[in-house]
Design an enzyme around this catalytic site. Sequence first.
Site, PDB file in Angstrom:
ATOM      1  N   PRO A 164       0.731  -1.095   0.086  1.00  0.00           N
ATOM      2  CA  PRO A 164       0.016  -0.211   0.102  1.00  0.00           C
ATOM      3  C   PRO A 164       0.799   1.074  -0.074  1.00  0.00           C
ATOM      4  CG  PRO A 164      -0.764  -1.668   1.561  1.00  0.00           C
ATOM      5  CD  PRO A 164       0.555  -1.994   1.121  1.00  0.00           C
ATOM      6  N   HIS A 165       0.447   2.540  -0.772  1.00  0.00           N
ATOM      7  CA  HIS A 165       1.280   3.438  -1.204  1.00  0.00           C
ATOM      8  C   HIS A 165       0.440   4.652  -0.856  1.00  0.00           C
ATOM      9  CE1 HIS A 165       5.338   4.617  -2.337  1.00  0.00           C
ATOM     10  NE2 HIS A 165       5.665   3.306  -2.266  1.00  0.00           N
ATOM     11  N   ASP A 166       1.080   5.875  -1.198  1.00  0.00           N
ATOM     12  CA  ASP A 166       0.641   7.142  -1.029  1.00  0.00           C
ATOM     13  C   ASP A 166      -0.823   7.250  -0.487  1.00  0.00           C
ATOM     14  OD1 ASP A 166       3.054   9.041  -2.874  1.00  0.00           O
ATOM     15  OD2 ASP A 166       2.810   6.927  -3.127  1.00  0.00           O
TER      16      ASP A 166
END
Length: 529
Positions: free
Chosen positions: A311-313
């Site tokens: 999971p990112h930004d």
Amino acid sequence: MQPSRKGVTAMKRGMGATLLMGGVVLGALQMAAPWVQGAEPTQALKQIKNYTVSTAPVEQLHLDPPKLPDLSGYTAQAVEAKIDRSRKGRVVVRRMLQQDALKDFIGGNERLREWVKRQQGMPNAIFIEGGHVTPADIARALPDSQFSETEKGVYLARLPLVVAHDASLEIDKETRDFRLSQERGSFLVNDGKLFVTGSKLTAWREQDKSPAWFRKPEEFRPFLVSWGGSELYIVASTVTSLGYDNSKSYGVSITQYTPGQAARLKRAAPTGWLINSEFVDHWYGFYCFEAENVVIKGNTYRDNIVYGIDPHDRSRGLIIAENTVFGTKKKHGIIISREVDDSWIVNNKTFDNKLSGIVIDRNSVNNLVAWNEVYQNHADGITLYESSNNLLWGNKVLNNARHGIRVRNSVNIRLYENLSAANGLTGVLGHIKDLTNTDRDIELDPFDAKVSMILVGGKLAGNGSSPLSIDSPLSVELYRVELLAPSKSTGISFAGVLGEKQEEILDLMVRRKQAVLIDPVETQAELQD
């Protein structure tokens, strides 16, 4: 209950305390401490270099075990209830150009050239619109050169396929395998609702009649991307060999549109459930960007290339629970990075990954990492980089090649009831690092070279170099930590600031059964003012 975003401890000393109390210490404590001869310290407060050693109350350190979200509702039956079959959709073929859902993949001559080459002409895509569609519906609507049932229940897409914002595609147990042709440049874009239940989704190399197993980063492989406003559900299925090293083409992705398109389309954050499924040989096993309330539960992520779960930004409210993640070839098993907040990483097993088992990175705050088993990874067990205000509870961190738990440039990290044992270097390491002369974008990913943590309960046992090392802490508080079975024949030895005060700490912790407070001199002066 999730940890407080502000992460303010009940201790009113602010950022300047080191508290250690109550350990059971086994092994030879071979050091010339004054209390060995029965001598009593002459002062309650001793000054050592720029720190002081004293006792302090510990009532403020009590914390009830964290409460987890209710996972019982994330089931195949709940997903089935979300499928609306009342409206029959339609299947059409259109040019890829000027389509919002495809702009990321045809922008610039290089990416457009990819599809022109594979389709030998101006590229087209299959669009599902207006309602519910199954693979059998697509096969009936299109010629075999575009989409075909190659054997009963096995379908092969030879064009990119887009689920429109008003439509849904259901790949259910009647589909034994839904294949995306690598040679023809097929991929799957969800702009509406996509259901994969009791089936298979496979990137397919037609020439070899096999999955498109990874060969090199830049080689195109089919992928799945689920855009802003969409919902993705993958249940009791196997997903194989998706993704390569290109933007939004990583494997299985749930991602908001790029900023320009997002501002124009005004779509809600994308979401989805990935439950009880297997993800094998993807560039990234899972990736998300500005997603919300995604559930990743009960899956197996094995032999993926760069990351298992990533999971990112600015994603938030994620549940990553009861997964098994292993064999990641380049980097970490589970990583959340760049402002991934208010999420749960609980009851996972992550092992035999190239670097760390679990990483919290780049200003990701207010997360709970609890009851995970993190072992035999080739770097650290659990790593926190530049991410303050997180709670680690009840994790078993065993036999990792480097540090068990590593905390860098992060404050108010709470470590409760964790076991860190048989790791190659330190059981728990806290340190600071100046990142200004690295390739880090400081404006995008700011940091403070400060570290503080609380350790309560748990065990540090048999780690290679030291049970505990703290470098220049603003605040480190330890209470009721057991130090067991040191691997060194000389017995337990602390490193960093704690090593400089080891005699005083062990006097209070072992002989007197009291709390130990190690305070920077500057903070003591401020408190007296």
